[in-house]
Structure formats: C-alpha cells, structure tokens
Scaffold this motif. Structure first.
Motif, PDB file in Angstrom:
ATOM      1  N   UNK A 111     -21.531 -20.554  52.413  1.00  9.22           N
ATOM      2  CA  UNK A 111     -19.883 -19.091  51.814  1.00  9.22           C
ATOM      3  C   UNK A 111     -20.695 -18.593  51.053  1.00  9.22           C
ATOM      4  N   UNK A 112     -21.309 -17.590  51.019  1.00  8.07           N
ATOM      5  CA  UNK A 112     -22.255 -16.474  50.149  1.00  8.07           C
ATOM      6  C   UNK A 112     -21.249 -15.277  49.146  1.00  8.07           C
ATOM      7  N   UNK A 113     -22.034 -15.839  48.404  1.00  7.53           N
ATOM      8  CA  UNK A 113     -21.011 -14.723  47.340  1.00  7.53           C
ATOM      9  C   UNK A 113     -21.744 -13.327  45.557  1.00  7.53           C
ATOM     10  N   UNK A 114     -21.995 -12.374  46.269  1.00  7.52           N
ATOM     11  CA  UNK A 114     -22.572 -11.077  45.836  1.00  7.52           C
ATOM     12  C   UNK A 114     -21.803 -10.965  45.267  1.00  7.52           C
ATOM     13  N   UNK A 115     -21.984 -10.284  43.524  1.00  6.81           N
ATOM     14  CA  UNK A 115     -21.961  -9.341  42.619  1.00  6.81           C
ATOM     15  C   UNK A 115     -22.923  -8.191  42.607  1.00  6.81           C
ATOM     16  N   UNK A 126     -30.134 -17.575  59.730  1.00  4.56           N
ATOM     17  CA  UNK A 126     -29.284 -17.886  58.938  1.00  4.56           C
ATOM     18  C   UNK A 126     -28.135 -17.264  59.389  1.00  4.56           C
ATOM     19  N   UNK A 127     -26.480 -18.593  59.009  1.00  9.36           N
ATOM     20  CA  UNK A 127     -25.396 -18.516  59.882  1.00  9.36           C
ATOM     21  C   UNK A 127     -24.284 -18.794  58.501  1.00  9.36           C
ATOM     22  N   UNK A 128     -23.725 -18.073  57.609  1.00 12.36           N
ATOM     23  CA  UNK A 128     -23.157 -18.364  56.589  1.00 12.36           C
ATOM     24  C   UNK A 128     -21.880 -18.127  57.725  1.00 12.36           C
ATOM     25  N   UNK A 129     -20.553 -18.323  56.646  1.00 10.98           N
ATOM     26  CA  UNK A 129     -19.500 -19.067  57.016  1.00 10.98           C
ATOM     27  C   UNK A 129     -18.372 -17.775  56.489  1.00 10.98           C
ATOM     28  N   UNK A 130     -18.714 -17.645  55.695  1.00 12.59           N
ATOM     29  CA  UNK A 130     -17.867 -16.612  54.986  1.00 12.59           C
ATOM     30  C   UNK A 130     -19.029 -15.523  54.353  1.00 12.59           C
ATOM     31  N   UNK A 131     -19.295 -14.221  53.939  1.00  6.31           N
ATOM     32  CA  UNK A 131     -19.921 -13.259  52.572  1.00  6.31           C
ATOM     33  C   UNK A 131     -19.194 -12.561  51.923  1.00  6.31           C
ATOM     34  N   UNK A 183     -27.223  -8.369  40.036  1.00  2.00           N
ATOM     35  CA  UNK A 183     -27.061  -8.712  40.684  1.00  2.00           C
ATOM     36  C   UNK A 183     -26.712 -10.173  40.723  1.00  2.00           C
ATOM     37  N   UNK A 184     -25.283 -10.696  41.133  1.00  9.08           N
ATOM     38  CA  UNK A 184     -25.367 -12.071  41.167  1.00  9.08           C
ATOM     39  C   UNK A 184     -24.974 -12.718  42.342  1.00  9.08           C
ATOM     40  N   UNK A 185     -25.848 -14.316  42.335  1.00  7.20           N
ATOM     41  CA  UNK A 185     -25.690 -14.950  43.600  1.00  7.20           C
ATOM     42  C   UNK A 185     -25.225 -16.136  43.813  1.00  7.20           C
ATOM     43  N   UNK A 186     -24.014 -15.955  44.095  1.00  7.42           N
ATOM     44  CA  UNK A 186     -23.855 -17.667  44.672  1.00  7.42           C
ATOM     45  C   UNK A 186     -23.362 -18.219  43.433  1.00  7.42           C
ATOM     46  N   UNK A 187     -22.585 -17.730  41.883  1.00  9.79           N
ATOM     47  CA  UNK A 187     -22.533 -18.204  41.264  1.00  9.79           C
ATOM     48  C   UNK A 187     -23.789 -18.485  40.814  1.00  9.79           C
ATOM     49  N   UNK A 188     -24.889 -18.269  41.354  1.00  9.96           N
ATOM     50  CA  UNK A 188     -26.360 -20.004  40.538  1.00  9.96           C
ATOM     51  C   UNK A 188     -27.098 -19.320  40.224  1.00  9.96           C
ATOM     52  N   UNK A 189     -27.320 -17.864  40.699  1.00 10.65           N
ATOM     53  CA  UNK A 189     -28.522 -17.069  39.658  1.00 10.65           C
ATOM     54  C   UNK A 189     -28.348 -15.260  39.325  1.00 10.65           C
ATOM     55  N   UNK A 190     -28.903 -15.005  38.880  1.00 15.28           N
ATOM     56  CA  UNK A 190     -28.578 -13.618  38.286  1.00 15.28           C
ATOM     57  C   UNK A 190     -30.162 -13.142  37.839  1.00 15.28           C
ATOM     58  N   UNK A 191     -29.837 -12.099  38.364  1.00 11.50           N
ATOM     59  CA  UNK A 191     -31.190 -11.009  38.588  1.00 11.50           C
ATOM     60  C   UNK A 191     -30.824  -9.868  38.291  1.00 11.50           C
ATOM     61  N   UNK A 192     -31.593  -9.250  36.852  1.00 11.70           N
ATOM     62  CA  UNK A 192     -31.140  -8.166  35.847  1.00 11.70           C
ATOM     63  C   UNK A 192     -32.626  -7.416  35.983  1.00 11.70           C
TER      64      UNK A 192
END
Length: 212
Positions: free
Chosen positions: A31-35, A60-65, A139-148
């Motif tokens: 489950x991919x989540x990007x903010x 790569x084959x996520x179920x949700x993005x 950029x916030x990736x999957x709630x585990x990484x922040x790119x600033x």
C-alpha cells in the motif's frame, strides 16, 4: 514494507536525481502512500512516471496507491516565481507558472490512473490548494520517510513569449533533497512532525483544487 535507505542517502542530492529512486523504493510496499507539498509537482510527476516501467515489467506491483498533493492557489500573489517589478497589466510569469502547475498535475494524475486501469491497482489521487507560496518542498513516503528541500530563490531573466522578463524564480529540480527515515530517533521525529504538519494543512486551510 518500509522504504529502506542506502548509506549514500545521507548525502543530499539534487531533487531530479534523488527523488526517483526514493519513489521506486516506496513502491515496493503493498500500500503506497505519498503526500507532497510543492510549487508545480514537476519533479513528482517525473518520478512517478518512472514507475510505469517498473510496474509494466512486474518489478513493482502495489495493491493501492494513494497520493495527496498540496500546490499554491491560482489566485494568490506568489512570492516566487514572479516579476521583480510590479506588472502594469498582466503577469506573464504567473500565467506560465499556472500553466505548468496544471499541466504537471494532469500528467501526474494520468500516469497513476492509467496504471490503475491497466494493472488493477486501486489509485486515489487528490489535489488541494494552499493560500501561500511554499518556501520548501516536502515529500512523505509511506509514513516512514520525509524528503525535504529548500527552494533557493534567485534573480534571473528569461524570454517568455516575445518578452524578456526579470523575475524571481526557484528551480526546484536542482534543490538538494534531504532524506529523513525511520530507525533513527531524530529522523523519526522529523518524519512524524512533517506528517502532522501536512495533515493539518490538508484538513484546515487547504481548499479544493481543480486543474485547468
């Protein structure tokens, strides 16, 4: 599945070089989540476009993005990009920025919705508008990484149509992108606070955005 970082990620690199690999790592999750918070979504659109090849080849084959993007409102006076002198009538820099914002947002949406339709991925992409010029990109990736990254504002001249204009601008693609990830107490605190900040903007002062 979290987005693990390689040791080299501690050194910031230009956004155009750094964002794609981090997005690819994030797409390893089910489950991919990007903010994202940015000026035009150009870098994000390019990075997500790279995922088409990975998904088409089944690497790569996520179920949700799920993607949420905060961009400046079309009607505000941007601090940048903008004319150095006040426009007498219309502002060609603002018109160009708006066209770029809309175009990159539409391409980004088309990339993701196309992948969803072809490969059966559940895609949800939303845009909202901010009432201010963001001085940074996030950029916030999957709630585990922040790119600033900081937008570095410069003065320059550019030809827009038949007119040479002096403008304040920020070339986001060359901004050094700093990565903060899970596993380190200081990094984790930054990720958590960045997500809280983004969520607060999304649910309070951000308004619905229609591209076009």
């Amino acid at each position: 599945m979290t987005s693990e970082r390689s040791p080299g990620d501690a050194t910031p690199r230009q956004t155009t070089a750094a964002l794609g690999p981090r997005i690819s790592a994030a797409f390893g999750a089910t489950d991919v989540r990007i903010d994202a918070l940015c000026l035009t979504a150009e870098s994000l659109s390019a990075a997500l476009g790279e995922q088409r090849t990975l998904i088409h080849t089944r690497r790569s084959m996520p179920a949700t993005v799920t993607v949420r993007v905060l961009l400046p409102n079309r009607d505000i006076d941007l601090a940048f990009p903008g004319l150095i002198s006040d426009p007498e009538e219309s502002d060609p820099v603002h018109r160009r920025w708006l066209a770029q914002r809309n175009a990159h947002g539409i391409v980004l949406s088309d990339h993701l919705r196309g992948l969803g339709a072809v490969h059966g991925i559940d895609v949800d992409i939303q845009f909202k508008a901010l009432p201010f010029t963001p001085p940074v990109k996030l950029y916030l990736l999957n709630g585990t990484e922040a790119l600033f990254a900081y937008y570095q504002v410069t003065e320059r001249e550019e030809q827009i149509g038949r007119e040479s204009v002096a403008m304040y601008d920020a070339l986001g693609g060359v901004s050094p992108l700093f990565s903060f990830g899970a596993g380190d107490g200081h990094d984790q605190a930054f990720v958590t606070q960045s997500q809280t900040w983004f969520d607060a903007l999304w649910t309070t002062i951000a308004t619905d955005l229609v591209l076009g």
